[in-house]
Design a protein around this motif. Structure first.
Motif, PDB file in Angstrom:
ATOM      1  N   ARG A 194       0.817  -1.212   0.000  1.00  0.00           N
ATOM      2  CA  ARG A 194       0.000   0.000   0.000  1.00  0.00           C
ATOM      3  C   ARG A 194       0.858   1.272   0.000  1.00  0.00           C
ATOM      4  O   ARG A 194       0.579   2.227  -0.734  1.00  0.00           O
ATOM      5  CB  ARG A 194      -0.923   0.006   1.225  1.00  0.00           C
ATOM      6  N   GLU A 195       1.916   1.305   0.800  1.00  0.00           N
ATOM      7  CA  GLU A 195       2.682   2.529   0.991  1.00  0.00           C
ATOM      8  C   GLU A 195       3.748   2.749  -0.077  1.00  0.00           C
ATOM      9  O   GLU A 195       4.075   3.899  -0.388  1.00  0.00           O
ATOM     10  CB  GLU A 195       3.347   2.529   2.373  1.00  0.00           C
ATOM     11  N   VAL A 196       4.293   1.678  -0.621  1.00  0.00           N
ATOM     12  CA  VAL A 196       5.426   1.824  -1.541  1.00  0.00           C
ATOM     13  C   VAL A 196       5.077   1.405  -2.964  1.00  0.00           C
ATOM     14  O   VAL A 196       5.270   2.164  -3.912  1.00  0.00           O
ATOM     15  CB  VAL A 196       6.646   1.019  -1.042  1.00  0.00           C
ATOM     16  N   LEU A 197       4.556   0.197  -3.146  1.00  0.00           N
ATOM     17  CA  LEU A 197       4.361  -0.314  -4.496  1.00  0.00           C
ATOM     18  C   LEU A 197       3.170   0.327  -5.211  1.00  0.00           C
ATOM     19  O   LEU A 197       3.261   0.656  -6.395  1.00  0.00           O
ATOM     20  CB  LEU A 197       4.190  -1.835  -4.456  1.00  0.00           C
ATOM     21  N   ASP A 198       2.062   0.504  -4.516  1.00  0.00           N
ATOM     22  CA  ASP A 198       0.854   1.045  -5.147  1.00  0.00           C
ATOM     23  C   ASP A 198       0.923   2.575  -5.179  1.00  0.00           C
ATOM     24  O   ASP A 198       0.259   3.268  -4.417  1.00  0.00           O
ATOM     25  CB  ASP A 198      -0.389   0.567  -4.393  1.00  0.00           C
ATOM     26  N   GLN A 199       1.716   3.110  -6.087  1.00  0.00           N
ATOM     27  CA  GLN A 199       1.934   4.554  -6.155  1.00  0.00           C
ATOM     28  C   GLN A 199       0.683   5.316  -6.589  1.00  0.00           C
ATOM     29  O   GLN A 199       0.475   6.458  -6.183  1.00  0.00           O
ATOM     30  CB  GLN A 199       3.075   4.862  -7.113  1.00  0.00           C
ATOM     31  N   THR A 200      -0.163   4.716  -7.416  1.00  0.00           N
ATOM     32  CA  THR A 200      -1.352   5.412  -7.896  1.00  0.00           C
ATOM     33  C   THR A 200      -2.536   5.278  -6.937  1.00  0.00           C
ATOM     34  O   THR A 200      -3.546   5.963  -7.108  1.00  0.00           O
ATOM     35  CB  THR A 200      -1.775   4.885  -9.278  1.00  0.00           C
ATOM     36  N   GLY A 201      -2.453   4.383  -5.962  1.00  0.00           N
ATOM     37  CA  GLY A 201      -3.503   4.262  -4.964  1.00  0.00           C
ATOM     38  C   GLY A 201      -4.766   3.581  -5.429  1.00  0.00           C
ATOM     39  O   GLY A 201      -5.823   3.747  -4.813  1.00  0.00           O
ATOM     40  N   ASP A 202      -4.675   2.768  -6.504  1.00  0.00           N
ATOM     41  CA  ASP A 202      -5.883   2.108  -7.001  1.00  0.00           C
ATOM     42  C   ASP A 202      -6.054   0.690  -6.462  1.00  0.00           C
ATOM     43  O   ASP A 202      -6.976  -0.024  -6.843  1.00  0.00           O
ATOM     44  CB  ASP A 202      -5.894   2.080  -8.530  1.00  0.00           C
ATOM     45  N   GLY A 203      -5.161   0.256  -5.569  1.00  0.00           N
ATOM     46  CA  GLY A 203      -5.272  -1.067  -4.979  1.00  0.00           C
ATOM     47  C   GLY A 203      -4.577  -2.161  -5.749  1.00  0.00           C
ATOM     48  O   GLY A 203      -4.646  -3.328  -5.347  1.00  0.00           O
ATOM     49  N   TYR A 204      -3.904  -1.821  -6.837  1.00  0.00           N
ATOM     50  CA  TYR A 204      -3.203  -2.804  -7.656  1.00  0.00           C
ATOM     51  C   TYR A 204      -1.793  -2.314  -7.975  1.00  0.00           C
ATOM     52  O   TYR A 204      -1.515  -1.117  -7.948  1.00  0.00           O
ATOM     53  CB  TYR A 204      -3.954  -3.072  -8.966  1.00  0.00           C
ATOM     54  N   LEU A 205      -0.944  -3.265  -8.289  1.00  0.00           N
ATOM     55  CA  LEU A 205       0.395  -2.956  -8.780  1.00  0.00           C
ATOM     56  C   LEU A 205       0.424  -3.247 -10.278  1.00  0.00           C
ATOM     57  O   LEU A 205       0.129  -4.361 -10.706  1.00  0.00           O
ATOM     58  CB  LEU A 205       1.446  -3.816  -8.060  1.00  0.00           C
ATOM     59  N   ASP A 206       0.736  -2.236 -11.076  1.00  0.00           N
ATOM     60  CA  ASP A 206       0.930  -2.437 -12.504  1.00  0.00           C
ATOM     61  C   ASP A 206       1.949  -1.426 -12.999  1.00  0.00           C
ATOM     62  O   ASP A 206       2.576  -0.720 -12.199  1.00  0.00           O
ATOM     63  CB  ASP A 206      -0.394  -2.366 -13.277  1.00  0.00           C
ATOM     64  N   TRP A 207       2.125  -1.358 -14.304  1.00  0.00           N
ATOM     65  CA  TRP A 207       3.183  -0.524 -14.854  1.00  0.00           C
ATOM     66  C   TRP A 207       3.088   0.948 -14.435  1.00  0.00           C
ATOM     67  O   TRP A 207       4.107   1.566 -14.105  1.00  0.00           O
ATOM     68  CB  TRP A 207       3.229  -0.651 -16.373  1.00  0.00           C
ATOM     69  N   PRO A 208       1.910   1.593 -14.428  1.00  0.00           N
ATOM     70  CA  PRO A 208       1.868   2.996 -14.008  1.00  0.00           C
ATOM     71  C   PRO A 208       2.453   3.246 -12.617  1.00  0.00           C
ATOM     72  O   PRO A 208       2.980   4.327 -12.356  1.00  0.00           O
ATOM     73  CB  PRO A 208       0.371   3.336 -14.059  1.00  0.00           C
ATOM     74  N   ASP A 209       2.380   2.266 -11.721  1.00  0.00           N
ATOM     75  CA  ASP A 209       2.955   2.447 -10.388  1.00  0.00           C
ATOM     76  C   ASP A 209       4.476   2.529 -10.454  1.00  0.00           C
ATOM     77  O   ASP A 209       5.094   3.396  -9.822  1.00  0.00           O
ATOM     78  CB  ASP A 209       2.535   1.294  -9.473  1.00  0.00           C
ATOM     79  N   LEU A 210       5.090   1.618 -11.199  1.00  0.00           N
ATOM     80  CA  LEU A 210       6.546   1.650 -11.308  1.00  0.00           C
ATOM     81  C   LEU A 210       6.997   2.822 -12.164  1.00  0.00           C
ATOM     82  O   LEU A 210       8.054   3.404 -11.913  1.00  0.00           O
ATOM     83  CB  LEU A 210       7.059   0.330 -11.880  1.00  0.00           C
ATOM     84  N   ALA A 211       6.196   3.192 -13.169  1.00  0.00           N
ATOM     85  CA  ALA A 211       6.516   4.383 -13.959  1.00  0.00           C
ATOM     86  C   ALA A 211       6.483   5.627 -13.084  1.00  0.00           C
ATOM     87  O   ALA A 211       7.287   6.554 -13.275  1.00  0.00           O
ATOM     88  CB  ALA A 211       5.536   4.527 -15.120  1.00  0.00           C
ATOM     89  N   ALA A 212       5.573   5.660 -12.107  1.00  0.00           N
ATOM     90  CA  ALA A 212       5.510   6.803 -11.187  1.00  0.00           C
ATOM     91  C   ALA A 212       6.772   6.887 -10.336  1.00  0.00           C
ATOM     92  O   ALA A 212       7.257   7.991 -10.038  1.00  0.00           O
ATOM     93  CB  ALA A 212       4.278   6.688 -10.298  1.00  0.00           C
ATOM     94  N   MET A 213       7.309   5.727  -9.932  1.00  0.00           N
ATOM     95  CA  MET A 213       8.579   5.736  -9.199  1.00  0.00           C
ATOM     96  C   MET A 213       9.687   6.308 -10.072  1.00  0.00           C
ATOM     97  O   MET A 213      10.467   7.165  -9.635  1.00  0.00           O
ATOM     98  CB  MET A 213       8.953   4.319  -8.763  1.00  0.00           C
ATOM     99  N   ALA A 214       9.773   5.831 -11.317  1.00  0.00           N
ATOM    100  CA  ALA A 214      10.798   6.328 -12.232  1.00  0.00           C
ATOM    101  C   ALA A 214      10.625   7.820 -12.473  1.00  0.00           C
ATOM    102  O   ALA A 214      11.605   8.573 -12.536  1.00  0.00           O
ATOM    103  CB  ALA A 214      10.729   5.560 -13.548  1.00  0.00           C
ATOM    104  N   ARG A 215       9.388   8.263 -12.578  1.00  0.00           N
ATOM    105  CA  ARG A 215       9.110   9.681 -12.814  1.00  0.00           C
ATOM    106  C   ARG A 215       9.554  10.532 -11.630  1.00  0.00           C
ATOM    107  O   ARG A 215      10.160  11.596 -11.804  1.00  0.00           O
ATOM    108  CB  ARG A 215       7.613   9.854 -13.074  1.00  0.00           C
ATOM    109  N   GLU A 216       9.269  10.077 -10.412  1.00  0.00           N
ATOM    110  CA  GLU A 216       9.662  10.833  -9.222  1.00  0.00           C
ATOM    111  C   GLU A 216      11.177  10.896  -9.096  1.00  0.00           C
ATOM    112  O   GLU A 216      11.750  11.958  -8.797  1.00  0.00           O
ATOM    113  CB  GLU A 216       9.055  10.195  -7.974  1.00  0.00           C
ATOM    114  N   LEU A 217      11.847   9.788  -9.324  1.00  0.00           N
ATOM    115  CA  LEU A 217      13.308   9.767  -9.241  1.00  0.00           C
ATOM    116  C   LEU A 217      13.927  10.657 -10.319  1.00  0.00           C
ATOM    117  O   LEU A 217      14.893  11.383 -10.061  1.00  0.00           O
ATOM    118  CB  LEU A 217      13.815   8.331  -9.379  1.00  0.00           C
TER     119      LEU A 217
END
Length: 483
Positions: free
Chosen positions: A328-351
């Motif tokens: 919930r706190e780290v992997l699900d960056q978009t907050g939709d309850g799932y882990l998919d590509w937009p979540d990891l893309a959000a990490m890359a975008r923030e970094l």
């Protein structure tokens, strides 16, 4: 058009503009293409304060006096938006680089600024309004859009604006989340972490008020067509809010600056920022106030941290998350309850934003995260729906430190190590984590025995410990888990 002396520079630090930006964001989210892009890719629900700070930084770069900085930021924004495309729930395509959608974003910022002055009883004079419109037109051109995407004259703009409001805007899911979920469930900013009682009280009062003010300020034809509620007294409340907030502009120059407020909200009590000492003292006083409020209010909140708990156990590496909390706190960056590509893309975008990366380094980081996503999807997506649920993740309880994640850590080290000397020094460390490098003077621990430099092996080890071992981390939590 840009920099000191521009119309934008004059109102950017006006506290009323916070209300105007919220209003503009709602109107943006009501556009079908923008709303779909927000739902599928944005972190505004799970990480609103981080999104706010990044938005302020981007606007300041775009409207600043340095043309090189503006061109660099425009290129960064275009690379970011070029990655945001797909189809919405009604199978309609969306593309964040669509010229008409980009023009609407700029149009809402301009119109909401004009509305801000009107609702405050200080309507802009025609000449000032035309100058402001010319600046926003120049902003859109600086992003790479053709000049004709916004009407050439202010008179024609109002016909364009009314047409989009009446014919194109919809009651989108993104708009409803902003109005009815985000404000009511807004997570505490880092400054107020560990003070759930105080935050719950402020949110319970402020959330519905901000929502009511925003709805009341929207164009009446759209409110009617979207079926938005008409609350008794909302118009009076809205105008009173704009007038009251506007009084803050009479404070001494420099007291209310958008960047300073955004930075302060993002400041954690354990930061090494010089302002953190004051924040820590204020934090302790608010904790005492929160303890008192728990005795006299019925709010059900998480227990306050015990004295001395704070961030210190995390700094010692003594606090762990369970799988669902980490999800919930780290992997699900978009907050939709799932882990998919937009979540990891959000990490890359923030970094990438933190490190202000150019195209080659940014692409390397995105590619590394894409490889990691394919590895995760192959291992965890048991039902084949193309995403990983919290239950799938917790049930598998995998070790995430596979080859792809190691590659992410190595690429992140490379792009942080600006001078390429195979060590991260204090300035490079601060650019990524926004805090000073706390080296171990004995030559052990995080410093990797190099007298203060952060070695590749130590960096990779710490990153993998956070991402796979679910170990709380003083530097990584504010970067990837903080709201």
């Amino acid at each position: 058009m840009f920099g000191p002396g521009s119309q934008f520079d004059e109102f950017f630090n006006d506290p009323r503009w916070a209300l105007a930006v919220v209003r503009a964001t709602v109107l943006e989210a009501a556009h079908p293409q923008i709303g779909a892009a927000l739902i599928d890719n944005s972190t505004f629900v799970a990480h609103p304060w981080r999104r706010l700070q990044n938005t302020f930084l981007s606007l300041r770069r775009m409207f600043g006096a340095d043309d090189d900085v503006r061109q660099r930021e425009a290129a960064r924004l275009n690379r970011l938006h070029a990655r945001l495309n797909g189809t919405d729930a009604r199978d309609r395509p969306y593309d964040a680089m669509d010229p008409a959608a980009r023009a609407w974003v700029v149009a809402t910022l301009f119109e909401s600024t004009v509305t801000m002055f009107r609702l405050s009883g200080q309507p802009l004079e025609q000449r000032a309004m035309e100058r402001l419109y010319a600046e926003f037109q120049a902003f859109l051109v600086a992003l790479g859009n053709e000049a004709g995407q916004l009407p050439p004259t202010l008179h024609e703009f109002w016909r364009y604006y009314d047409r989009v409001v009446e014919e194109e805007l919809e009651n989108t899911e993104a708009m409803r989340i902003i109005l009815y979920k985000l404000f009511d469930h807004l997570p505490a900013p880092p400054l107020l972490n560990g003070l759930p009682t105080l935050w719950a009280l402020g949110r319970a009062v402020g959330g519905p008020v901000v929502g009511a003010i925003t709805v009341a300020s929207l164009p009446e034809p759209f409110r009617r067509r979207a079926g938005l509620p008409e609350l008794l007294g909302a118009q009076t409340l809205m105008q009173s809010a704009y007038l009251t907030v506007g009084l803050a502009r009479f404070l001494p120059d420099g007291w209310i600056r958008a960047e300073n407020v955004a930075d302060l909200l993002a400041l954690t009590p354990d930061s090494d920022d010089p302002r953190a000492r004051t924040v820590r003292a204020l934090h302790q006083k608010m904790k005492r106030a929160g303890a008192f409020l728990r005795l006299v209010t019925p709010f059900a909140t998480e227990p306050e941290p015990e004295p001395g708990a704070g961030p210190e156990p995390a700094a010692r590496g003594g606090m762990r998350r369970d799988a669902e909390e980490f999800f919930r706190e780290v992997l699900d960056q978009t907050g939709d309850g799932y882990l998919d590509w937009p979540d990891l893309a959000a990490m890359a975008r923030e970094l990438s934003t933190r490190l202000d990366l150019d195209e080659p380094e940014e692409t390397r980081l995105y590619t590394a995260y894409a490889d990691w996503w394919r590895e995760l999807q192959s291992a965890l997506d048991t039902d084949g729906d193309g995403r990983v649920s919290a239950q799938e993740y917790a049930a598998a309880a995998p070790s995430l430190a596979g080859p792809a994640l190691i590659r992410v850590a190595e690429v992140l080290f490379d792009v942080t190590d600006k001078d390429g000397n195979q060590h991260i020094d204090a300035d490079e460390y601060r650019a990524l984590f926004r805090t000073a490098f706390r080296r171990d003077t004995t030559g052990a621990g995080t410093s990797g025995g190099t007298g203060g430099a952060y070695t590749r092996s130590a960096f990779v080890k710490d990153f993998l410990s956070f991402m796979s071992g679910r170990q709380r981390s003083t530097p990584y939590d504010p970067l990837l888990a903080q709201a």
